[in-house]
Design an enzyme around this catalytic site. Structure first.
Site, PDB file in Angstrom:
ATOM      1  CD  GLN A   1     -21.753  32.498   6.298  1.00  0.00           C
ATOM      2  OE1 GLN A   1     -22.842  32.992   7.035  1.00  0.00           O
ATOM      3  NE2 GLN A   1     -21.581  32.384   5.107  1.00  0.00           N
TER       4      GLN A   1
ATOM      5  CE1 TYR B   1     -27.708  34.338  17.847  1.00  0.00           C
ATOM      6  CE2 TYR B   1     -27.918  36.556  17.976  1.00  0.00           C
ATOM      7  CZ  TYR B   1     -28.326  34.974  17.144  1.00  0.00           C
ATOM      8  OH  TYR B   1     -29.736  35.356  17.804  1.00  0.00           O
TER       9      TYR B   1
ATOM     10  CD  GLN C   1     -34.517  38.856  18.262  1.00  0.00           C
ATOM     11  OE1 GLN C   1     -33.119  38.480  18.224  1.00  0.00           O
ATOM     12  NE2 GLN C   1     -33.383  40.373  19.200  1.00  0.00           N
TER      13      GLN C   1
ATOM     14  CG  LEU D   1     -33.713  37.889   3.521  1.00  0.00           C
ATOM     15  CD1 LEU D   1     -32.933  38.076   2.872  1.00  0.00           C
ATOM     16  CD2 LEU D   1     -35.537  38.692   3.119  1.00  0.00           C
ATOM     17  CB  ALA D   2     -37.466  31.790   5.147  1.00  0.00           C
TER      18      ALA D   2
END
Length: 320
Positions: free
Chosen positions: A27, A54, A180, A212-213
């Protein structure tokens, strides 16, 4: 910004940190990545999180290019990465924590990050097919070589973490110091009673993710999945059921009056709630544009607003 020790370690991390999952390369490009990292750094963020997997390594490359451009003093920030899934399909190169993979993969991560070392190196998932002694020795050797300063685990069960710690103690090796885990108002398992020995007895630190799910706790999915959001990404279509779940959305709506009374957005409220947990060292935030970074950092203004009554009401809503 306030800073918390990473468990019993001497190193300190900012209460809010900045991570690259989903956004870097997918993004955001180099220019927007630099802009967001500058914003986070200027708010006092000193911890930037990444992982080999990632964007198939491209997230590390993008962060590395940004750090090189920024030229920050190396002592002023911390970088982490995580190893497990791998970038190749060979039998010793994916879904593993074997010695060969770990020792080779840290070199690849450092090349992409353009760093001499990472501050934190995580085993991204447990590997039941590799003896824990092999993994612990490899992580110890990585630290002894100066390629990482501390190591930890991510999404490990409490018994596996304790096993790793005790294995390291038995052989006088560098022990893992941090987990984590996913942690938000919906997901609290990694701080359940099972983990009490990890955080109390061994004084593990934690750098939590998905506060923030995946955006559900911002309230932006109440009317469906908006275009351009994380939930609209084709590679994250597995999130859509969670983001449109009526029961979960009802709980988010019930949270709104509490946030309004506090003067916080839902996102700021949810981030500040995570910091009520004394075992949380840092909450990893994410963003796809710089305005989100600034908004998320305002959550620090509300950390001290959570009275016992507010905490009880939050628990009532999410226990329903």
């Amino acid at each position: 910004m306030k800073y918390r020790h990473l468990g019993k370690a001497g190193i300190q991390v900012s209460e809010l940190s900045f991570g690259s999952w989903v956004t870097f390369h997918t993004q955001s490009g180099l220019e927007s990545t630099i802009e967001m990292m500058i914003a986070a750094y200027e708010h006092g963020v000193n911890f930037f999180d990444n992982a080999e997997t990632y964007a198939a390594g491209k997230s590390e490359s993008l962060m590395g290019a940004a750090l090189k451009t920024l030229g920050w003093r190396r002592g002023s920030y911390l970088v982490s990465t995580k190893l497990f899934w791998g970038l190749h399909d060979g039998p010793n190169e994916n879904n593993t924590l074997n010695r060969k993979y770990l020792l080779e993969s840290i070199d690849g991560s450092l090349r992409r990050l353009q760093l001499d070392y990472v501050d934190l190196l995580y085993c991204h998932r447990p590997d039941p097919t590799t003896p824990i002694e092999e993994t612990v020795w490899a992580m110890h050797n990585i630290i002894e070589s100066g390629k990482a300063l501390y190591w930890g685990t991510s999404e490990w069960e409490a018994t596996d973490i304790v096993n790793a710690i005790e294995t390291a103690e038995r052989h006088h090796l560098h022990k893992p110091i941090v987990e984590q885990p996913i942690y938000n108002l919906f997901e609290r398992h990694r701080f359940s009673a099972d983990y009490e020995p990890v955080y109390q007895q061994y004084r593990f630190g934690s750098t939590t993710w998905s506060p923030l799910a995946s955006g559900l706790l911002t309230g932006k999915y109440k009317d469906g999945i908006p275009a351009g959001s994380r939930g609209a990404l084709e590679e994250l279509d597995w999130l859509q059921d969670q983001l449109t779940d009526a029961e979960r959305l009802a709980k988010v709506s019930a949270l709104q009056p509490l946030a309004d009374e506090m003067g916080a957005s839902l996102a700021q409220f949810s981030l500040a709630w995570c910091l009520q947990n004394p075992h949380v060292s840092s909450v990893i935030t994410g963003a796809s544009h710089v305005e989100q970074v600034h908004e998320n950092m305002k959550a620090l203004d509300f950390v001290d607003h959570f009275t016992p009554d507010v905490m009880l009401e939050v628990d009532r809503i999410f226990a329903a």
